[in-house]
Write a protein that holds these residues in place. Sequence first.
Motif, PDB file in Angstrom:
ATOM      1  N   ARG A 204       0.821  -1.228   0.000  1.00  0.00           N
ATOM      2  CA  ARG A 204       0.000   0.000   0.000  1.00  0.00           C
ATOM      3  C   ARG A 204       0.851   1.273   0.000  1.00  0.00           C
ATOM      4  O   ARG A 204       0.540   2.239  -0.667  1.00  0.00           O
ATOM      5  N   ILE A 205       1.940   1.230   0.782  1.00  0.00           N
ATOM      6  CA  ILE A 205       2.748   2.451   0.924  1.00  0.00           C
ATOM      7  C   ILE A 205       4.221   2.084   0.830  1.00  0.00           C
ATOM      8  O   ILE A 205       4.594   0.931   1.091  1.00  0.00           O
ATOM      9  N   PRO A 206       5.080   3.001   0.507  1.00  0.00           N
ATOM     10  CA  PRO A 206       6.526   2.740   0.474  1.00  0.00           C
ATOM     11  C   PRO A 206       7.046   2.401   1.875  1.00  0.00           C
ATOM     12  O   PRO A 206       6.506   2.854   2.890  1.00  0.00           O
TER      13      PRO A 206
ATOM     14  N   TRP B  78       7.729   5.080   4.855  1.00  0.00           N
ATOM     15  CA  TRP B  78       6.674   5.598   5.711  1.00  0.00           C
ATOM     16  C   TRP B  78       6.433   4.683   6.899  1.00  0.00           C
ATOM     17  O   TRP B  78       6.096   5.134   7.996  1.00  0.00           O
TER      18      TRP B  78
ATOM     19  N   SER C 169      -0.595  11.977  -0.607  1.00  0.00           N
ATOM     20  CA  SER C 169      -1.440  11.363  -1.623  1.00  0.00           C
ATOM     21  C   SER C 169      -1.308   9.833  -1.586  1.00  0.00           C
ATOM     22  O   SER C 169      -0.204   9.292  -1.409  1.00  0.00           O
ATOM     23  N   ASP C 170      -2.426   9.161  -1.765  1.00  0.00           N
ATOM     24  CA  ASP C 170      -2.464   7.701  -1.806  1.00  0.00           C
ATOM     25  C   ASP C 170      -1.903   7.247  -3.150  1.00  0.00           C
ATOM     26  O   ASP C 170      -2.417   7.636  -4.208  1.00  0.00           O
ATOM     27  N   PRO C 171      -0.840   6.408  -3.162  1.00  0.00           N
ATOM     28  CA  PRO C 171      -0.293   5.939  -4.442  1.00  0.00           C
ATOM     29  C   PRO C 171      -1.300   5.187  -5.274  1.00  0.00           C
ATOM     30  O   PRO C 171      -1.249   5.215  -6.509  1.00  0.00           O
ATOM     31  N   ALA C 172      -2.226   4.466  -4.596  1.00  0.00           N
ATOM     32  CA  ALA C 172      -3.230   3.673  -5.324  1.00  0.00           C
ATOM     33  C   ALA C 172      -4.430   4.497  -5.753  1.00  0.00           C
ATOM     34  O   ALA C 172      -5.151   4.112  -6.674  1.00  0.00           O
TER      35      ALA C 172
ATOM     36  N   PRO D   3      -5.068   8.652  -6.352  1.00  0.00           N
ATOM     37  CA  PRO D   3      -4.626  10.042  -6.254  1.00  0.00           C
ATOM     38  C   PRO D   3      -5.666  10.973  -5.640  1.00  0.00           C
ATOM     39  O   PRO D   3      -5.324  12.057  -5.206  1.00  0.00           O
TER      40      PRO D   3
ATOM     41  N   ASN E 205       3.937  17.682  -3.423  1.00  0.00           N
ATOM     42  CA  ASN E 205       2.778  17.243  -4.195  1.00  0.00           C
ATOM     43  C   ASN E 205       1.526  17.942  -3.683  1.00  0.00           C
ATOM     44  O   ASN E 205       1.351  18.129  -2.473  1.00  0.00           O
TER      45      ASN E 205
END
Length: 593
Positions: free
Chosen positions: A139-141, A144, A160-163, A165, A219
Amino acid sequence: MWQKVAQFNTLRNQMLAGFVFVMMIVLVCAGIVTYNSVSTLLNTKAEAQMKQIASQANGRLEALITQIDTLTLQAVNDTYLQQLFLAAVQGNPVSFSERQALMKIANHIQAYSGVTSVELYSTSYARMFPLDETKLTDRIPPQWIAQADKEKGRLVWIGSDPADPGSVLAIRRINLIDRWFSNGGYLMVRMNRSYFDLQSKLSDTGYQELMLLADSAGNAIVPVGSEGIDTKELLQRDAQQVTLAQKRYMLVKQPSEQTDWTLMILYPVSDISDGISVLRWAIIVSGAIGLLLFILLSFVLSMMITRPILRLMRAMRNTRQGVLTPNLTKSYTTELNDLNMTYNQMVDNMNRLIKLVYEKEVIQSRTELQALQAQIDPHFLYNTLEALYWSLQDKDEEELADLVVAMSDLFRYVIGNPNKDEWVTMSDELEHIKRYLSIMSVRFGSRLAWEIHCDDAYSNVHIPKLLIQPLVENAILHGVEGKSGEGLVAIRVEPAPERPGELRVTVRDDGPGMDDHTLHALKTAMERGGADTPTGRGKGMAMANVQRRLKLYYPEAADGAYRGLSVTSAPQQGTSVSFDIPMYKEDDDDSIR
């Protein structure tokens, strides 16, 4: 005359043009200063208002973030969640129904905030809720997750959610209270971007501003109305004004300490400068009207000033031709009336001076006539005295012969050459007084003693002829003659105290003096121009004559002080008469300067 009037009119026009030009410069400078001052004031006021709005928006953002932080903190500290995740850490299996029961905690968070979904993960990054097999690392890098471990339970805002935007993520670690606050898993919440759209929630500011919210990476979180704007570039700029799409904006930044996000507000400069443009045109129009009125009023004022001056010039032209007539015209201004009055006073003074010169000549003639007591032919008198002198020499009458010589020199000095200047040096006047005292000593014998004190530096000072001798005569007749014993007459010439550049001549006797009544009568007689002293004794020239001559030859002292005889006397203490004169005569180069 007409040529001078034309020159005067030309000079007046040049001065008027120069004055108008100077006033134009003054008006332009005043307009520029006013415009810059008001522009700066408007910009400062607008900037202060923008900062206030940014602070208000940031406050609302902090309130939303605090609300999410509080709800998620309550969720991770929930007793059921703590026991469930403690069992998972200890290796106990977690059933489907136990995981399903976590929906109650998720619904509580979503009910009181803008959270759209809640996700729970174990320490192995396996999803505990919702019920699927998605891992946290998908879900996240990973950075984080490491950041959440580093914060030890504090809420970390990812951005922002990578999955998705259109969503924003935040994560916090679950600390197990019964296991010394060790890691028990992770809680992650997802919110819609519109939750952070604060522009519609602010009060109307009167400007068409753009509100941007960017995460720590630059961003855009809330890009409403900011399509095509590079938020990363805006974060790096330090200028207060930026240009976007050929339009200038004022940029105000407000960082958030809780999220490490930055709230940016862009205000169009054109909206702020509308009032400045109106002010600029108002200054230009008012300056033009003021300049026009100033030119008209200056021309009218110039005519009011120059016309009376021209009339005064015509009157002065008549004066230059020998006709001393005053100018009787009146002016509208006080200054020109004063100038006209001064000119009229000058004409009156010139007429008075002409009269004074005439009177001085008359007095001089009368003085010489009184000294002679008759119209004697000088050559006849000189020849007679010379014959008498040689006769006495033949008879060995040396003393009488010297007396005749003294009388001859005295008459020669008194009668003088009618073509000779009436001014003499101080040494000549004192030498004449010595001859006079020598003659008077024949009459008074040992009863008369005299002293003359004068520094050699003052010998060449010019003085009107026969100005001191009448005072010496009065000192002998009223001082020495009125005393039973020996009498002293002292003549002193010295610098006048407190009057630089002037000499004081003093004639003093040690006679019986005068009481206050007699002294007052003497001063009154001198001021009135009386011919004799109050005692009525003596036939010499009166002190009033000397007083009158002093005022004629020396109209006014350098400091405007009194110019005339000064008399001091007291009973049995003698009498002192003095006067002050300048050390030089304006048309004489040999006097002391």
